[in-house]
Design a protein around this motif. Structure first.
Motif, short mmCIF file in Angstrom:
data_model
loop_
_atom_site.label_atom_id
_atom_site.label_comp_id
_atom_site.label_asym_id
_atom_site.label_seq_id
_atom_site.Cartn_x
_atom_site.Cartn_y
_atom_site.Cartn_z
N PHE A 90 -10.70 -26.42 -3.09
CA PHE A 90 -9.28 -26.76 -3.25
C PHE A 90 -8.78 -26.29 -4.60
CE2 PHE A 90 -10.16 -30.45 -5.97
CZ PHE A 90 -11.40 -30.90 -5.52
N LEU A 91 -7.45 -26.19 -4.72
CA LEU A 91 -6.82 -25.78 -5.97
C LEU A 91 -6.82 -26.94 -6.95
CD1 LEU A 91 -3.58 -23.83 -4.97
CD2 LEU A 91 -5.54 -22.90 -6.17
N ILE A 92 -6.96 -26.63 -8.21
CA ILE A 92 -6.84 -27.66 -9.24
C ILE A 92 -6.28 -27.02 -10.50
CG2 ILE A 92 -9.20 -27.37 -10.11
CD1 ILE A 92 -9.19 -30.47 -10.48
N SER A 93 -5.43 -27.76 -11.19
CA SER A 93 -4.84 -27.25 -12.43
C SER A 93 -5.31 -28.11 -13.59
CB SER A 93 -3.31 -27.31 -12.37
OG SER A 93 -2.83 -26.50 -11.33
N TYR A 95 -6.04 -28.40 -18.22
CA TYR A 95 -5.90 -28.03 -19.63
C TYR A 95 -7.21 -27.56 -20.26
CZ TYR A 95 -2.29 -31.71 -18.97
OH TYR A 95 -1.27 -32.52 -18.52
N LEU A 112 -4.44 -18.59 -11.77
CA LEU A 112 -3.00 -18.57 -11.47
C LEU A 112 -2.21 -19.28 -12.57
CD1 LEU A 112 -3.29 -19.58 -7.71
CD2 LEU A 112 -2.92 -17.30 -8.60
N GLY A 113 -1.04 -18.71 -12.87
CA GLY A 113 -0.10 -19.41 -13.73
C GLY A 113 -0.59 -19.70 -15.14
N ARG A 115 -0.82 -20.14 -18.90
CA ARG A 115 0.18 -20.19 -19.97
C ARG A 115 -0.34 -21.05 -21.11
NH1 ARG A 115 2.52 -25.22 -20.08
NH2 ARG A 115 2.49 -26.45 -18.16
N PHE A 133 -2.83 -23.92 -20.06
CA PHE A 133 -2.70 -24.61 -18.78
C PHE A 133 -2.80 -23.55 -17.70
CE2 PHE A 133 -1.73 -28.36 -16.41
CZ PHE A 133 -1.12 -27.92 -15.24
N THR A 135 -3.95 -22.83 -13.20
CA THR A 135 -4.40 -23.32 -11.90
C THR A 135 -5.66 -22.55 -11.53
OG1 THR A 135 -2.13 -23.83 -11.26
CG2 THR A 135 -3.74 -23.62 -9.48
N SER B 93 1.15 -32.12 -11.47
CA SER B 93 1.80 -30.81 -11.56
C SER B 93 1.92 -30.20 -10.17
CB SER B 93 1.03 -29.89 -12.50
OG SER B 93 -0.27 -29.70 -12.01
N ARG B 117 8.72 -23.54 -15.41
CA ARG B 117 8.82 -22.08 -15.44
C ARG B 117 8.87 -21.55 -14.01
NH1 ARG B 117 4.08 -20.34 -13.45
NH2 ARG B 117 2.43 -21.92 -13.55
N SER B 120 4.79 -17.35 -10.58
CA SER B 120 4.44 -15.93 -10.59
C SER B 120 4.29 -15.43 -9.15
CB SER B 120 3.12 -15.74 -11.33
OG SER B 120 2.08 -16.42 -10.64
N GLU B 123 1.21 -16.79 -7.54
CA GLU B 123 1.33 -18.18 -7.10
C GLU B 123 2.13 -18.27 -5.82
OE1 GLU B 123 2.97 -19.45 -10.95
OE2 GLU B 123 1.52 -21.08 -10.89
N TRP B 210 -8.37 -34.31 -1.92
CA TRP B 210 -8.53 -32.98 -2.51
C TRP B 210 -7.18 -32.35 -2.86
CZ3 TRP B 210 -9.30 -34.39 2.51
CH2 TRP B 210 -8.39 -33.87 3.44
N LYS B 212 -4.34 -32.09 -5.11
CA LYS B 212 -4.11 -32.50 -6.50
C LYS B 212 -2.73 -32.11 -7.03
CE LYS B 212 -8.54 -33.76 -7.02
NZ LYS B 212 -8.94 -35.17 -6.98
N HIS B 213 -1.95 -31.37 -6.22
CA HIS B 213 -0.64 -30.90 -6.68
C HIS B 213 0.46 -31.40 -5.76
CE1 HIS B 213 -3.53 -27.78 -8.03
NE2 HIS B 213 -2.75 -27.71 -9.09
#
Lengths: 348, 341
Positions: A90-93, A95, A112-113, A115, A133, A135, B93, B117, B120, B123, B210, B212-213
């Motif tokens: 799965f995706l996770i973002s 720091y 991804l993303g 910055r 930060f 993803t 987020s 922002r 992209s 994304e 799972w 998370k966004h």
């Protein structure tokens, strides 16, 4: 054509799957076997949080950066497949935090993303003045290894629960090619002073309100010696231990306290988190991954070993790129064997 | 007036946060919360509690922005404290995606949320049906935890809370000096506000840890908001519908729309279906009024009509309402000192 894979962590199982997927059609006689003394959930890969993230610097090792990218892209393509949940993908973002400005990492355009952190975001982390930060992906070993095992079993790959003592042991049984994915214990099969344990310890907690990974860095101490928090699908991993040369797989109370105190300072709400347990593991650390062929002479036969070990703390991050490279090496072995076709006969 | 007696009608996020603000700004006040429903049975309990503002056509933008900023600042501090998990407040987020170019490139709140922002190209590939997107980080107040945390703080400060259906504000004039009307959808009946109308929302709450966004379609109809234990999948915006019964066809439709945004939701478990009526109005009514009946006066402060944006502006409007209560107290003290002459 009998191929034996030593090791059933993420490297062994994914190499086996990659080889079978790519070459089974070309070699109908391909018999693939996996030998290991530890299977999921008892491998090093099972204890890792599963976050895709390479080290800060690739030290000019562009090959490893490419393998990391291949892995990320491969996983990203599977994100929307029905298999993703079963794979533990799965995706996770989150720091990455520093006490001073640092150059952007080699992987900034892979994730991804990517910055920099804004001043307001840095307010969350007193003591840290710079950060990123982005993803990325999670690939949880506890799900991915069983998924790989199922795919391999479906393909008729056989599993053997035993500790292989030497490459010769397998060749004398009629194995043609050995894939050495033995991770930390590769030194038992062939001495390698460059391979050293990078001992890690983690605390698993229940903190489901944490949705982002937080990885702090202390450039003087080195990687993984600074607290990190990685939320998984069932529990959150707290870590920050890297002890070079320490072979102990026992949990240390001192390390537990160090992890707990530093992570609670980073995220005060963690004080309310319920502790599920500790786990220790040995990262198979090496200055670079050993991914190469080795021909071993046994009487009048040439035996082939493909080494694929030494992935340190980035095994999950790099695994598929390495699996594909191992498959290419296997492909070249096949080509050579066709050119040097040996008549079937008794083996030594 | 030594100890003004204040009644707050309503125990959703607006009633409780307003009561708390009054306790904070007027420590000598005696505050009582009266409501026919408390958590987990309020409209707030159905909401995901995401801090993404709704725009009210009749409220000046600068006022909405201030309300949002006050609320965000307040919750940001809680999310960063050891109380975060008890209060149910956490950062999340994610992405807001659009099939056609959004009307506003920069919504009024883009500099208040974190890291706002444009998305992209890489994304946006995750959303093949959408052409534009915005990435940012915001806060979420999970209910019931947030309401229970407010109740706990109120009790610690000496606030009384009673289950009671108030049919008419005048019922309260003999026991209380000031009445604060945070009745949400109930204000339609309670004060006869015909400008207040329900916007029915149905949501699904599933177990999908799972995820998370957050993912939100810019049209506001389809959204995925991950909470502490459950993910809220939405939704509907049915203007004028008063029905609180879940509709099975709608459930199927919401699930399908959310799965097309996030395919892994096919594996979600333990679905609960909930319905709430957003107490909607062209502008939020935060206003003082003095009701008069047969020579008797009853100071009232209204704080209702937050529609789809209750959580986003709750603390800001609670502050304003508490300030208005302060004005009521000054006015009453003015009367009583004049009466003494």
């Amino acid at each position: 054509m009998r191929v034996a894979v030593i090791g059933a962590g993420v490297i062994g199982l994914s190499s086996a799957l990659c080889i079978h997927e790519q070459l089974h059609g070309l070699v109908p006689s391909l018999e693939l076997e996996v030998y290991a003394d530890r299977f999921t959930p008892h491998t090093t890969s099972d204890g890792a949080a599963g976050l895709w993230q390479p080290y800060l610097s690739d030290h000019g090792n562009l090959q490893e950066t490419l393998w990391n990218k291949e892995t990320f892209d491969y996983l990203l393509r599977h994100l929307h497949s029905p298999e993703a949940k079963e794979m533990g993908l799965f995706l996770i973002s989150g720091y990455n935090l520093f006490t001073e400005p640092v150059p952007d990492p080699s992987w900034k355009n892979i994730v991804l993303g990517f910055r920099n952190l804004t001043p307001k975001e840095l307010e969350l982390f007193p003591g840290y003045s710079y950060g990123w930060f982005n993803t990325a992906l999670m690939l949880e070993g506890r799900s991915y290894l069983p998924w790989l095992t199922n795919r391999l079993t479906q393909r008729g790959v056989k599993f053997f629960h035993k500790k292989v003592e030497s490459f010769q042991e397998l060749f004398s049984q009629g194995v043609d090619v050995v894939l050495n994915c033995s991770g930390m214990r590769a030194g038992d099969l062939q001495p390698d002073p460059e391979l050293q344990p990078g001992r890690g310890q983690i605390i698993k907690v229940l903190a489901p309100w944490v949705k982002h990974f937080i990885i702090t860095h202390n450039l003087k101490s080195g990687i993984y010696k600074s607290p990190y928090i990685i939320p998984g699908s069932e529990f959150t991993v707290l870590g920050g231990i890297y002890q070079h040369g320490n072979w102990s797989e026992e949990n240390s109370a001192k390390d537990h306290k160090s992890i707990w105190d530093s992570c609670c300072r980073l995220l005060p709400a963690l004080q309310e988190a319920k502790i599920v347990g500790d786990w220790s593991g040995l990262r198979p650390a090496r200055p670079s991954v050993r991914l190469e062929r080795e021909s071993i002479r046994l009487g009048n036969l040439q035996a082939e070993v493909i080494h694929n070990y030494g992935h340190g703390g980035f095994g999950i991050t790099i695994h598929w790129g390495c699996a594909m490279a191992a498959a290419r090496l296997f492909g070249s072995i096949l080509q050579e064997k066709k050119q040097l076709a040996s008549p079937p006969g008794p083996r030594l | 007036m030594a100890s003004p007696k204040v009644a707050v009608v309503g125990a959703g996020v607006i009633g409780l946060s307003t009561a708390l603000c009054i306790m904070e700004t007027c420590p000598s006040c005696s505050v009582t919360v009266l409501s026919d429903q408390f958590s987990p049975n309020t409209t707030s309990d159905v909401a995901a509690g995401m801090l993404i503002p709704h725009t009210y056509p009749d409220t000046p933008i600068h006022r909405q922005k201030q309300w949002f900023k006050d609320t965000f600042t307040y919750l940001f501090a809680i999310s960063n404290s050891h109380e975060a998990s008890e209060a149910g407040v956490h950062l999340v987020s994610g992405w807001q995606v659009f099939k056609s170019a959004p009307k506003e490139e920069l919504p009024f709140w883009s500099d208040i949320v974190l890291g706002f922002r444009p998305m992209s190209e890489a994304e946006l590939q995750k959303f093949p049906q959408h052409q534009f997107g915005q990435a940012f980080m915001t806060l979420k107040c999970d209910c019931p935890p947030y309401l229970l945390w407010l109740e706990k703080r109120l009790k610690a400060a000496g606030t009384q809370m009673y289950t009671r259906k108030v049919a008419d504000l005048w019922e309260l004039h003999s026991e209380y000096d000031i009445v604060v009307n945070c009745a949400g959808m109930g204000a339609h009946q309670l004060v006869g506000d015909k400008q207040l109308f329900p916007v029915r929302g149905q949501v699904l709450k599933v177990h999908a840890p799972w995820v998370k966004h957050f993912i939100r379609d810019g049209d506001g109809l389809t959204y995925i908001y991950p909470g502490i234990h459950r993910v809220t999948l939405g939704g509907t915006r049915e203007k004028g519908s008063w029905s609180l019964s879940p509709d099975p066809g709608t459930t199927r439709d919401i699930f399908d729309r959310c799965c097309s945004l996030e395919p892994s939701l096919q594996g979600a478990q333990d679905m609960e279906v909930k319905v709430g009526l957003r107490p909607s109005r062209q502008g939020v009514r935060v206003q003082r009024e003095v009701l008069s009946q047969g020579g008797v006066k009853l100071p009232v402060v209204h704080n209702y009509g937050h529609g789809a944006g209750g959580f986003s502006v709750h603390r800001g409007t609670a502050n304003e309402a508490a300030h208005l209560v302060g004005e009521c107290i000054s006015a009453l003290q003015g009367y009583s000192s004049r009466a003494k002459l």
